[in-house]
Design an enzyme around this catalytic site. Structure first.
Site, PDB file in Angstrom:
ATOM      1  N   LYS A 145     -13.219  -4.352 -55.173  1.00 57.25           N
ATOM      2  CA  LYS A 145     -11.791  -4.043 -55.276  1.00 57.25           C
ATOM      3  C   LYS A 145     -11.486  -3.219 -56.532  1.00 57.25           C
ATOM      4  CE  LYS A 145      -8.104  -6.343 -53.638  1.00 57.25           C
ATOM      5  NZ  LYS A 145      -7.804  -5.597 -52.415  1.00 57.25           N
TER       6      LYS A 145
HETATM    7  N1  PMP Z   1     -10.922  -4.932 -47.100  1.00 53.50           N
HETATM    8  C1  PMP Z   1     -10.272  -4.203 -48.032  1.00 53.50           C
HETATM    9  C2  PMP Z   1     -10.742  -2.838 -48.331  1.00 53.50           C
HETATM   10  C3  PMP Z   1      -9.158  -4.751 -48.695  1.00 53.50           C
HETATM   11  O1  PMP Z   1      -8.515  -4.043 -49.613  1.00 53.50           O
HETATM   12  C4  PMP Z   1      -8.717  -6.047 -48.343  1.00 53.50           C
HETATM   13  C5  PMP Z   1      -7.503  -6.624 -49.005  1.00 53.50           C
HETATM   14  N2  PMP Z   1      -7.824  -7.281 -50.201  1.00 53.50           N
HETATM   15  C6  PMP Z   1      -9.438  -6.769 -47.380  1.00 53.50           C
HETATM   16  C7  PMP Z   1     -10.537  -6.174 -46.779  1.00 53.50           C
HETATM   17  C8  PMP Z   1      -9.083  -8.187 -47.048  1.00 53.50           C
HETATM   18  O2  PMP Z   1      -9.488  -9.002 -48.120  1.00 53.50           O
HETATM   19  P1  PMP Z   1      -8.740 -10.359 -48.471  1.00 53.50           P
HETATM   20  O3  PMP Z   1      -8.743 -11.171 -47.251  1.00 53.50           O
HETATM   21  O4  PMP Z   1      -9.550 -10.946 -49.572  1.00 53.50           O
HETATM   22  O5  PMP Z   1      -7.362  -9.987 -48.888  1.00 53.50           O
END
Ligand code: PMP
Length: 308
Positions: free
Chosen positions: A161
């Site tokens: 991230k």
């Molecule tokens: N993939 C990406 C590229 C994201 O930015 C997110 C959002 N955080 C997700 C998947 C989903 O992750 P999470 O369930 O941890 O929010």
């Protein structure tokens, strides 16, 4: 009175590098390293208002991921305990009585010139804003396979991230919207299905739930982990494996998951209708399990929630 934009940033109190200020008064110098080079690492966390109290979903899990990712990117974050405490205090002070989205960010706040991660000071901020649905969870999404390739683990690791990596997401999502779609699905550098611009993806084929595995250049989503837990608890067979592009066109059901989109079902991929063009039965069970977990009445997933 004009209706506020759904994602409008209101004037809540925010935390920036040790100080509490109204969000509109939080600012950083224009020569901040993170602004110039995209050297930050963030999280998105949801808080659900159930009519009586605000529950933060997966608070600790998000900050465990943030601390680990920041370290991987040679950034120093506050401790997991401190970040959880700051965030709980943020919510308590603002006392929202609606669903919210929390945005913590570890960032290179030094003013150094040059794309390097060492010897550049680190900062931490966290703010919140009201948030309803990020994608429409009811009507079914029209998605496309993006012409943009997903970043690879050897370029900007998507599992971190990292702020700079979201240019990749922004290009794909913008292209999708400009072409009349709701969302983009990335393929990775091996041509395999990866994820959406900010969502993990699940397919259903022959009653089996399928999601790309953790080496497919995906973010290791926290919602994805929760969905796999639902599958185990509901007795739905689930597998993490490489997914080929054309499996998208043959799937019985497809849905996207993430903190922002929650559980959103896909109606079509590249104009090919998925299943019967309606929300499928597995998707429906997963969506219901998610809503029960975050709003009640289910208490089976109470450990996922931090009441404030
Ligand atoms: N993939 C990406 C590229 C994201 O930015 C997110 C959002 N955080 C997700 C998947 C989903 O992750 P999470 O369930 O941890 O929010």
């Amino acid at each position: 009175m004009t209706k506020p934009a759904p994602h409008a940033v209101n004037n809540t109190l925010a935390y920036l590098d040790g100080a509490w200020r109204p969000l509109t008064e939080c600012s950083v110098p224009v020569n901040t390293h993170a602004l110039q080079y995209g050297t930050g690492c963030f999280e998105g966390i949801r808080g659900y208002w159930n009519g009586e109290r605000l529950n933060i979903l997966f608070l600790r899990e998000h900050f465990q991921r943030l601390a680990a990712n920041a370290a991987l990117l040679l950034m120093t974050s506050p401790s997991v305990d401190d970040m959880c405490a700051i965030t709980a205090k943020l919510v308590k002070q603002n006392d929202p009585k609606q669903n919210i989205y929390l945005r913590p960010l570890v960032y290179k706040k030094g003013l150094n010139i040059g794309p390097v991660l060492i010897d550049v000071a680190d900062g931490f901020l966290c703010y919140m804003q009201p948030m309803g649905d990020y994608l429409d969870t009811s009507k079914g999404l029209g998605v496309c396979v993006s012409s943009w390739q997903r970043l690879s683990d050897n370029s900007i690791p998507t599992r971190t991230k990292a702020t700079g990596g979201y240019l990749n997401s922004a290009l794909a999502k913008s292209e999708a919207i400009m072409n009349g779609y709701d969302e983009a699905i990335f393929l990775n550098d091996r041509g395999q299905v990866c994820e959406g611009s900010a969502e993990n993806i699940f397919l259903v084929r022959g009653g089996e739930l399928i999601t790309p595995d953790r080496t497919a250049d995906i973010l290791e989503g926290i919602t994805r982990r929760g969905i796999l837990q639902f599958a185990r608890d509901l007795g739905i067979p689930a597998v993490e494996r490489a997914v080929a592009r054309t499996e998208l066109y043959l799937a019985d059901e497809i849905f996207l998951v993430g903190t922002g989109c929650q559980v959103s079902w896909v109606r079509s991929v590249d104009k090919r209708i998925v299943g019967g063009g309606v929300r499928g039965p597995v998707t429906e069970r997963i969506q219901r399990a998610y809503e029960d977990a975050v709003y009640g009445p289910s208490t089976a997933y109470g450990s996922w929630l931090t009441p404030v």
